[in-house]
Scaffold this motif. Structure first.
Motif, PDB file in Angstrom:
ATOM      1  N   GLY A 181       0.806  -1.209   0.000  1.00 17.98           N
ATOM      2  CA  GLY A 181       0.000   0.000   0.000  1.00 17.98           C
ATOM      3  C   GLY A 181       0.840   1.260   0.000  1.00 17.98           C
ATOM      4  N   ALA A 182       1.953   1.266   0.747  1.00 22.58           N
ATOM      5  CA  ALA A 182       2.814   2.444   0.801  1.00 22.58           C
ATOM      6  C   ALA A 182       3.488   2.707  -0.542  1.00 22.58           C
ATOM      7  CB  ALA A 182       3.865   2.267   1.896  1.00 22.58           C
ATOM      8  N   ILE A 183       3.975   1.644  -1.194  1.00 18.76           N
ATOM      9  CA  ILE A 183       4.607   1.811  -2.509  1.00 18.76           C
ATOM     10  C   ILE A 183       3.585   2.322  -3.522  1.00 18.76           C
ATOM     11  CG2 ILE A 183       5.606   0.539  -4.450  1.00 18.76           C
ATOM     12  CD1 ILE A 183       7.096  -1.182  -2.497  1.00 18.76           C
ATOM     13  N   THR A 184       2.378   1.761  -3.488  1.00 14.72           N
ATOM     14  CA  THR A 184       1.345   2.190  -4.428  1.00 14.72           C
ATOM     15  C   THR A 184       0.965   3.647  -4.206  1.00 14.72           C
ATOM     16  OG1 THR A 184       0.475  -0.082  -4.459  1.00 14.72           O
ATOM     17  CG2 THR A 184      -0.951   1.664  -5.313  1.00 14.72           C
ATOM     18  N   LEU A 185       0.796   4.047  -2.951  1.00 13.02           N
ATOM     19  CA  LEU A 185       0.453   5.435  -2.655  1.00 13.02           C
ATOM     20  C   LEU A 185       1.584   6.374  -3.057  1.00 13.02           C
ATOM     21  CD1 LEU A 185      -1.498   7.472  -1.409  1.00 13.02           C
ATOM     22  CD2 LEU A 185      -0.457   7.002   0.823  1.00 13.02           C
ATOM     23  N   LEU A 186       2.818   5.983  -2.783  1.00 15.90           N
ATOM     24  CA  LEU A 186       3.972   6.803  -3.167  1.00 15.90           C
ATOM     25  C   LEU A 186       4.036   6.955  -4.681  1.00 15.90           C
ATOM     26  CD1 LEU A 186       6.494   8.289  -2.173  1.00 15.90           C
ATOM     27  CD2 LEU A 186       7.740   6.138  -2.330  1.00 15.90           C
ATOM     28  N   PHE A 187       3.773   5.874  -5.400  1.00  7.54           N
ATOM     29  CA  PHE A 187       3.788   5.928  -6.865  1.00  7.54           C
ATOM     30  C   PHE A 187       2.685   6.844  -7.401  1.00  7.54           C
ATOM     31  CE2 PHE A 187       1.637   4.054 -10.611  1.00  7.54           C
ATOM     32  CZ  PHE A 187       2.570   4.402 -11.572  1.00  7.54           C
ATOM     33  N   LEU A 188       1.478   6.712  -6.861  1.00 15.86           N
ATOM     34  CA  LEU A 188       0.366   7.533  -7.344  1.00 15.86           C
ATOM     35  C   LEU A 188       0.616   9.015  -7.086  1.00 15.86           C
ATOM     36  CD1 LEU A 188      -2.696   5.349  -6.239  1.00 15.86           C
ATOM     37  CD2 LEU A 188      -1.784   5.648  -8.552  1.00 15.86           C
ATOM     38  N   LEU A 189       1.108   9.341  -5.893  1.00 12.39           N
ATOM     39  CA  LEU A 189       1.377  10.745  -5.579  1.00 12.39           C
ATOM     40  C   LEU A 189       2.490  11.304  -6.466  1.00 12.39           C
ATOM     41  CD1 LEU A 189       1.205  10.693  -1.664  1.00 12.39           C
ATOM     42  CD2 LEU A 189      -0.445  11.719  -3.240  1.00 12.39           C
ATOM     43  N   THR A 190       3.540  10.522  -6.651  1.00 14.73           N
ATOM     44  CA  THR A 190       4.662  10.998  -7.464  1.00 14.73           C
ATOM     45  C   THR A 190       4.251  11.161  -8.922  1.00 14.73           C
ATOM     46  OG1 THR A 190       6.160   9.814  -5.983  1.00 14.73           O
ATOM     47  CG2 THR A 190       7.075  10.595  -8.058  1.00 14.73           C
ATOM     48  N   MET A 191       3.514  10.196  -9.443  1.00 17.55           N
ATOM     49  CA  MET A 191       3.079  10.270 -10.844  1.00 17.55           C
ATOM     50  C   MET A 191       2.122  11.441 -11.054  1.00 17.55           C
ATOM     51  SD  MET A 191       1.332   7.331 -13.245  1.00 17.55           S
ATOM     52  CE  MET A 191      -0.236   7.363 -12.375  1.00 17.55           C
ATOM     53  N   LEU A 192       1.253  11.689 -10.069  1.00 20.67           N
ATOM     54  CA  LEU A 192       0.284  12.770 -10.181  1.00 20.67           C
ATOM     55  C   LEU A 192       0.939  14.140 -10.102  1.00 20.67           C
ATOM     56  CD1 LEU A 192      -2.762  13.548 -10.281  1.00 20.67           C
ATOM     57  CD2 LEU A 192      -2.725  13.489  -7.781  1.00 20.67           C
ATOM     58  N   LEU A 193       1.967  14.268  -9.260  1.00 22.65           N
ATOM     59  CA  LEU A 193       2.527  15.580  -8.967  1.00 22.65           C
ATOM     60  C   LEU A 193       3.810  15.904  -9.739  1.00 22.65           C
ATOM     61  CD1 LEU A 193       1.959  15.399  -5.104  1.00 22.65           C
ATOM     62  CD2 LEU A 193       0.730  16.877  -6.703  1.00 22.65           C
ATOM     63  N   ALA A 194       4.600  14.883 -10.072  1.00 24.40           N
ATOM     64  CA  ALA A 194       5.897  15.160 -10.703  1.00 24.40           C
ATOM     65  C   ALA A 194       5.759  15.585 -12.153  1.00 24.40           C
ATOM     66  CB  ALA A 194       6.806  13.926 -10.613  1.00 24.40           C
ATOM     67  N   GLY A 195       4.643  15.249 -12.788  1.00 23.97           N
ATOM     68  CA  GLY A 195       4.462  15.631 -14.188  1.00 23.97           C
ATOM     69  C   GLY A 195       4.453  17.130 -14.408  1.00 23.97           C
ATOM     70  N   MET A 196       4.105  17.900 -13.371  1.00 23.49           N
ATOM     71  CA  MET A 196       4.072  19.357 -13.512  1.00 23.49           C
ATOM     72  C   MET A 196       5.460  19.929 -13.771  1.00 23.49           C
ATOM     73  SD  MET A 196       1.365  20.538 -10.576  1.00 23.49           S
ATOM     74  CE  MET A 196       2.361  19.904  -9.216  1.00 23.49           C
ATOM     75  N   VAL A 197       6.507  19.212 -13.386  1.00 20.79           N
ATOM     76  CA  VAL A 197       7.864  19.734 -13.526  1.00 20.79           C
ATOM     77  C   VAL A 197       8.297  19.761 -14.985  1.00 20.79           C
ATOM     78  CG1 VAL A 197      10.263  19.422 -12.757  1.00 20.79           C
ATOM     79  CG2 VAL A 197       8.382  18.820 -11.249  1.00 20.79           C
ATOM     80  N   LEU A 198       7.714  18.877 -15.821  1.00 23.47           N
ATOM     81  CA  LEU A 198       8.148  18.767 -17.212  1.00 23.47           C
ATOM     82  C   LEU A 198       8.034  20.094 -17.957  1.00 23.47           C
ATOM     83  CD1 LEU A 198       6.798  15.296 -18.396  1.00 23.47           C
ATOM     84  CD2 LEU A 198       9.162  16.067 -18.469  1.00 23.47           C
ATOM     85  N   SER A 199       6.942  20.813 -17.754  1.00 21.79           N
ATOM     86  CA  SER A 199       6.707  22.050 -18.516  1.00 21.79           C
ATOM     87  C   SER A 199       7.101  23.297 -17.743  1.00 21.79           C
ATOM     88  CB  SER A 199       5.221  22.137 -18.887  1.00 21.79           C
ATOM     89  OG  SER A 199       4.417  22.103 -17.724  1.00 21.79           O
ATOM     90  N   ASN A 200       7.909  23.155 -16.701  1.00 20.18           N
ATOM     91  CA  ASN A 200       8.179  24.270 -15.805  1.00 20.18           C
ATOM     92  C   ASN A 200       8.966  25.392 -16.475  1.00 20.18           C
ATOM     93  OD1 ASN A 200       9.711  25.584 -13.285  1.00 20.18           O
ATOM     94  ND2 ASN A 200       7.840  24.589 -12.580  1.00 20.18           N
ATOM     95  N   LEU A 201       9.903  25.059 -17.339  1.00 19.45           N
ATOM     96  CA  LEU A 201      10.786  26.068 -17.919  1.00 19.45           C
ATOM     97  C   LEU A 201      10.376  26.511 -19.318  1.00 19.45           C
ATOM     98  CD1 LEU A 201      14.348  24.830 -16.897  1.00 19.45           C
ATOM     99  CD2 LEU A 201      13.151  26.822 -16.041  1.00 19.45           C
TER     100      LEU A 201
END
Length: 403
Positions: A181-201
């Motif tokens: 459950g912890a790995i799955t939650l960590l993956f979902l949060l990271t996948m949901l939030l880290a994508g915003m960094v791609l278009s940052n610059l």
């Protein structure tokens, strides 16, 4: 005074960029809709899961197998018939007490849907089944046994419980469930939030803002500032979603049941989960920031989103696969591989009480964040800004050709 001497120090410059980006993102309308999106999705998923569980429960409720002697079974069934309209009782089915009908065999028979098996006598009943099931049926069995034995005149007998699983197996199973459950939650949060960094610059490159920033502060500070700003925004989102989840859990605590205890205990595990989320975000975010900074347009960033998602899925599958065998080669590789290290260490926190490995893992992850940021800033400066050693040589060559 030289230009370098007038620049802000690295971390002060990173703090300026982080404050600027954090405020711009947090108070935008887009961020509000971003917060509401997962809430609606989770509400729909929760409602669908509740309806599905209710349908399964109502379609096939488990039964109690009554395997007493002939006289005891008949009296128990008769008592059940008398009381079933007055109180809530589990469904029962009389089973002959023969050698082929051992409790373990009945509980393992998938075609008969037995939740527990009643053996022994009416004076000394024995209930065999999973710990949760036999504990929930204990009172009903005692009442029916008393009614069947003497019409309710005698006191209810003590029901002997026989759990079918050992405590060691339960502990390992619960810790594995917590790790998954912890790995799955960590993956979902990271996948949901880290994508915003791609278009940052991308937007700042188009508006030439990045050139002004590069002239005023080190490019490493720009990368660090943007990473930590996005991390702070992520924590705001997690705080909002976590508060909503905590309210839902508090209101329906009885329906969720007890949470499996991790090996290091819940307080420390929660702290480690937050720390490892931050490290996972910084590691994958630094890679995404480098990739996104090389993209000239927003359309190119959208094209890069699919490989980025595949990278995150590969990390998730590696951590999940290695979790099943702690100390094995794949598990050690998942711990040492920088991007998958936070996932593997979260699983270790759930399965092992050893703490010194977390200190080493965090130091290792911080080192790789610094390496990724330095590499990304150098590539951006040389390939995009056309500065640095490689850019300087190209500029000199262009000057000679013009002459």
């Amino acid at each position: 005074m030289s230009a370098d001497a007038s620049r802000l120090p690295l971390w002060r410059a990173a703090l300026v960029i982080a404050r600027r980006d954090f405020g711009a993102i947090l108070f935008s309308k887009a961020f509000l809709f971003f917060l509401l999106g997962p809430v609606f999705f989770a509400a729909i998923s929760f409602a669908a899961g509740a309806l599905g569980a209710k349908a399964v429960e109502s379609a096939a409720p488990p039964k109690l197998a009554v395997m007493l002697d002939d006289a005891g079974s008949s009296a128990f069934v008769a008592a059940h018939e008398r009381l079933k309209d007055s109180i809530s009782l589990p469904g029962i089915e009389r089973v002959p007490a023969t050698g082929g009908n051992a409790p373990a065999a009945l509980l393992g028979d998938g075609s008969r849907n037995f939740g527990a098996v009643l053996t022994g006598t009416l004076e000394r009943p024995e209930l065999t089944g999973t710990p949760e099931r036999i504990e929930s049926w204990r009172g009903e069995v005692a009442l029916l046994s008393a009614q069947a034995g003497s019409g309710g005149a005698a006191a209810m007998p003590e029901v002997a419980l026989k759990p079918t699983r050992s405590s060691v197996a339960n502990t390992r199973s619960s810790q594995t469930a917590t790790a998954t459950g912890a790995i799955t939650l960590l993956f979902l949060l990271t996948m949901l939030l880290a994508g915003m960094v791609l278009s940052n610059l991308v937007e700042e490159k188009a508006n030439k803002i990045i050139e002004i920033l590069a002239a005023a502060i080190p490019m490493d500070a720009v990368f660090y500032g943007k990473l930590f700003a996005m991390l702070a925004v992520s924590f705001v989102g997690i705080a909002v979603w976590g508060s909503i989840g905590a309210v839902i859990f508090a209101l329906g605590k009885s329906a969720f049941g007890p949470l499996p205890e991790p090996a290091v205990g819940w307080p420390l595990f929660t702290a480690l989960f937050v720390i490892y989320f931050a490290m996972a975000y910084l590691l994958i975010g630094s890679v995404f920031l480098t990739i996104g900074s090389m993209a000239p347009t927003v359309r190119d960033v959208q094209t890069l989103s699919m490989p980025a998602t595949i990278l995150q899925l590969a990390v998730f599958f590696l951590a999940t696969y290695s979790m099943s065998d702690p100390g094995s080669g794949p598990e050690i590789f998942a711990v040492l591989f920088p991007v998958s290290s936070p996932y593997a260490m979260v699983a270790r926190a759930a399965q092992s009480p050893v703490l010194w490995t977390h200190v080493l893992a965090l130091a290792w992850q911080i080192l790789w964040v610094a390496i990724f940021v330095k590499t990304g800033a150098t590539l951006f400066r040389r390939k995009v800004m056309k500065s640095g050693k490689a850019g300087g040589k190209r500029a000199k060559r262009r000057g000679l050709v013009r002459r």
